[in-house]
Enzyme design. Structure first.
Site, mmCIF file in Angstrom:
data_model
loop_
_atom_site.group_PDB
_atom_site.id
_atom_site.type_symbol
_atom_site.label_atom_id
_atom_site.label_comp_id
_atom_site.label_asym_id
_atom_site.label_seq_id
_atom_site.Cartn_x
_atom_site.Cartn_y
_atom_site.Cartn_z
ATOM 1 C CE LYS A 80 7.265 2.315 -2.146
ATOM 2 N NZ LYS A 80 6.056 2.680 -2.643
ATOM 3 C CB SER A 155 3.878 -0.382 -2.640
ATOM 4 O OG SER A 155 3.953 0.873 -2.882
ATOM 5 C CB SER A 179 1.552 2.545 -2.543
ATOM 6 O OG SER A 179 1.067 1.590 -3.373
#
Length: 462
Positions: A80, A155, A179
């Site tokens: 990420k 997220s 997330s």
């Protein structure tokens, strides 16, 4: 060549270590898949292909020379964009950090590279990683591979979408309020939130995190198979001296009673009938596998944990967060922070201090409950995956969405591990259930998760 995407991460690594498959062929095949599939979903937003091919070539040479290689030998993974990776910008989905180039890897990535994982790309997130959706001004919008009308989650939405599309076997994600678990749920894959301290996640770019994220934010894996989560957790974990919370705990513990608490409506939330049906189906599966499943009438409070979480994370230094969101010009971040602005203004030193007393009381209550019920089976969310950008529809929409996420948001305050297990995809709409365990007992989450995975009939081991 066998399609690498058809194999589990464990079996793929074994095939590469034995010489039955070459890392270069596996990575080339995966990058070709990224080239075909990623333009439609925009899950991978930073390309690591050239580095990946060089690493694969070097790995093949080491194997040919008879060297011992790691448990993730040649396995394609994603990272990420919130995390440090040497030579790449740690953007966290913002234009403000587009030039923040990491000079070293974060601890979890050092550990994964030590096991010879190969990073093929970096995945998208919302600006500042605030939302249940994954779009921003720098990298654009990530779509759900099953249904573009639905969010891929946030997220770690890019990680969830990449995993669902077969763009890498194991994806790195982060979780402070759901997330990892929510993108796994929204994209129909599996996602593990580890115990805080299990996986080193310190970034040495930028300033240190505030106290709320230090206490609650974790890094962990998303994957299509539960055993890939297990292997990913094993590879990511390990003591890192540059992470203040890194804790060298064993990955397994003593046997615990196979007792499960089924909690269909934590905090009294109004839960979608399909989710209730899947929870009941999961309970029946566990009973058939020899687990005792009860529906206790008294369960520790989770709504107060949500309140504490919001104040430790979003209310702390709220004015600075809102100013940054406005400077970035991100509508989702501005909408969320504006929604909590009045609440944040009420936080003074005494109230902030009291949050930690409340947190301690909640942790004690939940730990006591988990002595009797080492697994809690509950929803990931009380709603099926949200419509894309639904949080931009005004304060009422934000209030409803955050109410739906009560089962996720409360868990980080409590310091507990939890896993999201896909229960199926119907008419392009994924669903799933959540398993919560005592601190440091991710192994029990994964054991129970594998039982569900096998019976749900998804992603059989290969």
């Amino acid at each position: 060549m066998t399609d690498p995407n058809d194999l589990s991460a464990r079996n793929l690594a074994a095939a590469i270590r034995s010489g039955r498959m070459r890392a270069q062929d596996v990575i080339r095949s995966t990058l070709d898949r990224v080239a075909r599939e990623n333009p439609a979903i925009n899950a991978i937003v930073q390309d690591c292909g050239a580095d990946a091919m060089r690493e694969a070539e070097a790995l093949d040479a080491r194997i040919a020379a008879g060297e011992t290689v790691g448990a993730l030998a040649g396995v394609p993974v994603t990272v990420k964009v919130i995390a440090d990776q040497k030579g790449y910008a740690t953007t966290n989905g913002t234009t403000l950090a587009k030039d923040l180039i990491a000079t070293e890897d974060a601890g979890f990535l050092r550990n994964m590279r030590a096991q010879d994982a190969i990073v093929i790309g970096r995945t998208n997130c919302p600006a500042f990683s605030y939302r249940w959706f994954s779009s921003n001004n720098l990298h654009g919008t990530t779509s759900n591979p099953h249904n573009p009308a639905l969010t891929p989650g946030g997220s770690s939405g890019g990680a969830g979408a990449a995993t669902a599309a077969g763009l890498g076997h194991i994806a790195h994600g982060t979780d402070i309020a759901g997330s990892i678990r929510y993108p796994a749920y929204a994209c129909g894959v599996q996602g593990l939130r580890p115990t805080p301290g299990r996986v080193p996640a310190q970034n040495n770019t930028g300033p240190d995190r505030a106290i709320g994220p230090q206490l609650m934010a974790v890094a962990g894996p998303l994957a299509r198979r539960v055993d890939d989560l297990r292997l990913g957790l094993e590879a990511m974990s390990g003591y890192a001296p540059d992470d203040a919370w890194s804790t060298p705990m064993p990955l397994t513990g003593p046997n615990l009673p196979r007792r499960v608490a089924l909690v269909k409506r934590p905090g009294g939330i109004d839960t979608d009938p399909r989710i209730i049906a899947d929870l009941e189906r999961a309970a029946a599966i566990l009973r058939a596998a020899g687990w005792q499943v009860d529906e206790p009438t008294e369960v520790p409070d989770i709504r107060e944990a949500v309140d504490v979480q919001i104040d430790l994370w979003l209310s702390d230094a709220h004015s600075d967060k809102l100013a940054a969101a406005k400077l970035e010009g991100d509508p989702g971040a501005i909408a969320l922070l504006s929604f909590y602005e009045e609440r944040a203004k009420a936080i003074d030193v005494a109230r902030f201090s009291a949050l930690f007393t409340r947190r301690s009381r909640l942790i004690r209550a939940w730990r006591a409950f988990l002595v009797d019920y080492p697994i809690v089976l509950m929803p990931v969310s009380s709603e099926l995956p949200f419509a894309q950008d639904e949080d931009l529809n005004g304060p009422e929409a934000i209030a409803r969405l955050w109410e739906a996420q009560v089962p996720q948001i409360g868990i980080p305050v409590l310091g507990l591990p939890a896993v999201s297990i896909c229960s199926g995809v119907e008419a392009g709409v994924p669903c799933g259930v959540q398993l919560v365990a005592p601190p440091w007992r991710e192994d029990i989450c994964l054991e129970a998760g594998e039982v569900l995975e096998a019976a749900f009939g998804l992603h059989p081991p290969a």
